[in-house]
Design a protein around this motif. Structure first.
Motif, PDB file in Angstrom:
ATOM      1  N   THR A  48     107.545  56.954  95.431  1.00  0.00           N
ATOM      2  CA  THR A  48     108.723  56.321  96.375  1.00  0.00           C
ATOM      3  C   THR A  48     108.137  55.719  97.918  1.00  0.00           C
ATOM      4  O   THR A  48     108.678  55.266  98.668  1.00  0.00           O
ATOM      5  CB  THR A  48     109.709  57.529  96.813  1.00  0.00           C
ATOM      6  N   GLY A  49     106.633  56.054  97.918  1.00  0.00           N
ATOM      7  CA  GLY A  49     105.919  55.735  99.403  1.00  0.00           C
ATOM      8  C   GLY A  49     105.429  54.173  99.314  1.00  0.00           C
ATOM      9  O   GLY A  49     105.672  53.583  98.318  1.00  0.00           O
ATOM     10  N   PRO A  50     105.109  53.862 100.404  1.00  0.00           N
ATOM     11  CA  PRO A  50     104.914  52.571 100.655  1.00  0.00           C
ATOM     12  C   PRO A  50     103.341  51.903 100.022  1.00  0.00           C
ATOM     13  O   PRO A  50     103.208  50.662 100.008  1.00  0.00           O
ATOM     14  CB  PRO A  50     104.745  52.304 102.219  1.00  0.00           C
ATOM     15  N   HIS A  51     102.402  52.908  99.474  1.00  0.00           N
ATOM     16  CA  HIS A  51     101.266  52.649  99.125  1.00  0.00           C
ATOM     17  C   HIS A  51     100.977  52.635  97.859  1.00  0.00           C
ATOM     18  O   HIS A  51     101.508  53.375  96.982  1.00  0.00           O
ATOM     19  CB  HIS A  51     100.196  53.698  99.768  1.00  0.00           C
ATOM     20  N   GLY A  79     103.053  63.460  88.633  1.00  0.00           N
ATOM     21  CA  GLY A  79     104.285  63.000  89.332  1.00  0.00           C
ATOM     22  C   GLY A  79     104.102  63.252  90.856  1.00  0.00           C
ATOM     23  O   GLY A  79     104.256  62.492  91.626  1.00  0.00           O
ATOM     24  N   VAL A  80     103.935  64.417  91.134  1.00  0.00           N
ATOM     25  CA  VAL A  80     103.944  64.958  92.483  1.00  0.00           C
ATOM     26  C   VAL A  80     102.666  64.431  93.287  1.00  0.00           C
ATOM     27  O   VAL A  80     102.641  64.027  94.390  1.00  0.00           O
ATOM     28  CB  VAL A  80     103.825  66.490  92.758  1.00  0.00           C
ATOM     29  N   ALA A  81     101.587  64.417  92.430  1.00  0.00           N
ATOM     30  CA  ALA A  81     100.146  63.861  92.881  1.00  0.00           C
ATOM     31  C   ALA A  81     100.263  62.314  93.347  1.00  0.00           C
ATOM     32  O   ALA A  81      99.995  61.941  94.509  1.00  0.00           O
ATOM     33  CB  ALA A  81      99.197  64.176  91.835  1.00  0.00           C
ATOM     34  N   GLU A  82     100.972  61.438  92.474  1.00  0.00           N
ATOM     35  CA  GLU A  82     101.486  60.198  92.937  1.00  0.00           C
ATOM     36  C   GLU A  82     102.078  60.072  93.920  1.00  0.00           C
ATOM     37  O   GLU A  82     102.104  59.070  94.837  1.00  0.00           O
ATOM     38  CB  GLU A  82     101.821  59.476  91.459  1.00  0.00           C
ATOM     39  N   TYR A 136      94.808  58.230  95.179  1.00  0.00           N
ATOM     40  CA  TYR A 136      94.588  57.886  96.793  1.00  0.00           C
ATOM     41  C   TYR A 136      95.188  56.626  96.975  1.00  0.00           C
ATOM     42  O   TYR A 136      95.293  55.744  95.963  1.00  0.00           O
ATOM     43  CB  TYR A 136      92.938  57.722  96.935  1.00  0.00           C
ATOM     44  N   PRO A 137      95.627  56.136  98.218  1.00  0.00           N
ATOM     45  CA  PRO A 137      96.120  54.950  98.620  1.00  0.00           C
ATOM     46  C   PRO A 137      95.027  53.818  98.506  1.00  0.00           C
ATOM     47  O   PRO A 137      93.966  54.022  98.877  1.00  0.00           O
ATOM     48  CB  PRO A 137      96.464  55.270  99.925  1.00  0.00           C
ATOM     49  N   ALA A 138      95.596  52.909  97.811  1.00  0.00           N
ATOM     50  CA  ALA A 138      94.460  51.814  97.243  1.00  0.00           C
ATOM     51  C   ALA A 138      94.773  50.472  98.110  1.00  0.00           C
ATOM     52  O   ALA A 138      95.885  50.198  98.743  1.00  0.00           O
ATOM     53  CB  ALA A 138      94.880  51.221  95.900  1.00  0.00           C
ATOM     54  N   ARG A 139      93.659  50.103  98.266  1.00  0.00           N
ATOM     55  CA  ARG A 139      93.469  48.726  99.330  1.00  0.00           C
ATOM     56  C   ARG A 139      94.131  47.481  98.440  1.00  0.00           C
ATOM     57  O   ARG A 139      95.132  46.671  99.029  1.00  0.00           O
ATOM     58  CB  ARG A 139      92.150  48.164  99.470  1.00  0.00           C
ATOM     59  N   THR A 140      93.891  47.446  97.120  1.00  0.00           N
ATOM     60  CA  THR A 140      94.593  46.495  96.130  1.00  0.00           C
ATOM     61  C   THR A 140      94.636  47.342  94.833  1.00  0.00           C
ATOM     62  O   THR A 140      93.803  47.997  94.547  1.00  0.00           O
ATOM     63  CB  THR A 140      93.830  45.117  96.394  1.00  0.00           C
ATOM     64  N   VAL A 141      95.444  46.643  93.790  1.00  0.00           N
ATOM     65  CA  VAL A 141      95.378  47.116  92.462  1.00  0.00           C
ATOM     66  C   VAL A 141      95.362  45.899  91.704  1.00  0.00           C
ATOM     67  O   VAL A 141      95.220  46.203  90.368  1.00  0.00           O
ATOM     68  CB  VAL A 141      96.617  48.125  92.166  1.00  0.00           C
ATOM     69  N   SER A 197     101.072  58.173  97.307  1.00  0.00           N
ATOM     70  CA  SER A 197     101.927  56.914  97.806  1.00  0.00           C
ATOM     71  C   SER A 197     102.299  57.155  99.237  1.00  0.00           C
ATOM     72  O   SER A 197     102.769  56.146 100.002  1.00  0.00           O
ATOM     73  CB  SER A 197     103.123  56.597  96.795  1.00  0.00           C
ATOM     74  N   HIS A 198     102.552  58.118  99.648  1.00  0.00           N
ATOM     75  CA  HIS A 198     102.818  58.433 101.191  1.00  0.00           C
ATOM     76  C   HIS A 198     101.482  58.668 102.014  1.00  0.00           C
ATOM     77  O   HIS A 198     101.689  59.348 103.087  1.00  0.00           O
ATOM     78  CB  HIS A 198     103.770  59.740 101.205  1.00  0.00           C
TER      79      HIS A 198
END
Length: 425
Positions: free
Chosen positions: A64-67, A175-178, A100-105, A182-183
């Motif tokens: 649910t996070g922005p990343h 699931g929790v890791a993602e 990890y939060p990605a710069r682009t996917v 994402s946050h």
């Protein structure tokens, strides 16, 4: 939903009556092998059928996070230790996944939840232990929301280490890791080979196959020496992983194969802000490793014992040092009302909470059972709805709580705890 049960100096118990949970022999073994900001609503995913077959494909809830999320695996080799379970293996190996939060996917494919070559052992071991269907489910087809080897955002992020339950693979903590990635966290999920049900390696090695299965054939809490070896190994594995992350942050590549790593992965690690969480035996590992290693600033124990099994019938087991002496950093004990050995868990948790100057808190999830803290919280209801898992088996595994409630509740608890305690310096 989650409810505060007690704080320092107040042992307390959950404010609901105990539910009686059926205790099959296999389920008992599995259980004992065990041992902020708000989150937007997470919806439980619907199941699908694999194209061209009648097999069910389960879906993981969306983060649910922005990343957007990147993911990679690392094969880490500790040449200072031999494997404690198989004497023929000359070194200690650990497999980890980094979210990890990605710069682009863009151009980076979603990763599968589990390696294709691990599926057969998963069906033979994990499915049997947890009363999951061995047939009728295409376990290899479940994909994650993380993209393989996508470049990382070059921003220092808090780092979380996850240790799974005894006999369980790290893949069931996806699931929790993602959600945490994402946050804005970097999450490192760890397999403890020989303990985990199955671990897929990049290749074979002397003394083992490419996919290594668990050595456990019974309940480690019935064998004090086996139990001690398992936790000594888990703690040493975790401290070794932290060492390797320090090397990664310093610009070195810790992967044993020297595989090219995602761009800027090392630059994403803020090792001044390290937390650890774990389920069952992994929760025990998180709490005790924090006691032994000051690099860990906060820990969350999801229903893990904090004492050793007794050496003789009628005796009490030795408390882990974390429960005997307490800690000066935040520790959250998170349990369920449906855990089949709540009475056995209570002794060590009460000791932990009794330290007058400690920073330990306790919360409970109601109408739930032991594996609700894992991906099974979303998977088991899908299998029940598809008619391939009995209602009783689903309740024994994760409880009757709907995933639309349990998944957001657990995610919110983990996110709010670490957001509060791993704030910037």
């Amino acid at each position: 939903m989650l409810q505060e049960d007690s704080g320092p100096g107040r042992a307390g118990t959950t404010g609901v009556g105990r539910r009686t949970v059926a205790k099959s022999a296999v389920l008992a073994v599995a259980t004992m092998l065990a041992g902020g900001g708000g989150v937007a609503q997470a919806h439980a995913p619907g199941r699908t059928r694999a194209r061209g077959s009648g097999d069910v494909v389960v879906r993981l809830p969306s983060p649910t996070g922005p990343h957007r999320i990147g993911v990679t695996t690392l094969h880490l080799v500790d040449r200072s230790r031999r494997d404690p379970w198989v004497p023929e293996i000359p070194v200690r190996e650990v497999m980890v996944t980094v979210f990890y939060p990605a710069r682009t996917v863009r151009g980076y494919p979603p990763a599968p939840q589990m390696a294709a070559d691990a599926v057969d052992l998963f069906k033979a071991i994990d499915a049997s232990v947890h009363h999951l269907p061995a047939n009728g489910v295409n376990w290899a087809a479940t994909t994650t929301h993380a993209h393989t080897d996508a470049p990382a955002q070059p921003v220092r992020r808090p780092v979380l280490v996850y240790s799974p339950g005894g006999g369980d693979p790290r893949t069931m903590g996806t699931g929790v890791a993602e959600e945490m990635a994402s946050h804005g966290h970097v999450v490192v999920t760890v397999d403890h080979p020989g303990d985990a049900g199955e671990v897929s390696f990049p290749g074979g090695m002397t003394g083992r196959d490419k996919v290594r299965r668990t050595v456990f054939t019974g309940d480690p809490r019935q064998d004090p020496q086996l139990f001690r070896t398992a936790f000594d190994t888990r703690i040493a594995d975790t401290r070794f992983v932290l060492d390797q992350l320090e090397g990664l942050a310093a610009g070195r590549n810790p992967d044993a194969q020297g595989r090219a790593l995602p761009q800027d992965l090392g630059r994403a690690l803020d090792l001044r802000r390290v937390g650890m969480y774990g389920h069952s035996a992994g929760g025990t590992t998180a709490a005790e490793t924090m006691y032994e290693d000051r690099r860990i600033r906060a820990a969350l124990n999801m229903e893990g014992y904090l004492d050793h099994p007794p050496k003789a019938p009628g005796k009490e087991g030795e408390l882990f040092p974390v429960a005997r002496y307490g800690v000066d950093r935040p520790l959250l004990l998170l349990g369920t009302d449906g855990f089949i050995d709540r009475r056995g868990l209570e002794r060590s948790w009460s000791a932990m909470l009794a330290h007058p100057h400690g920073r330990t808190r306790r919360r409970g999830l109601h109408n739930a059972a032991h594996w609700v803290f894992t991906d099974y919280a979303a998977i088991a209801p899908q299998l029940q709805a598809a008619g391939v898992m009995a209602a009783g088996d689903r309740i024994n595994l994760v409880g009757a709580i709907a995933p639309a409630r349990s998944v957001p509740a657990v995610r919110h608890c983990v996110l709010s705890f670490f957001s509060r305690h791993l704030h910037p310096h």
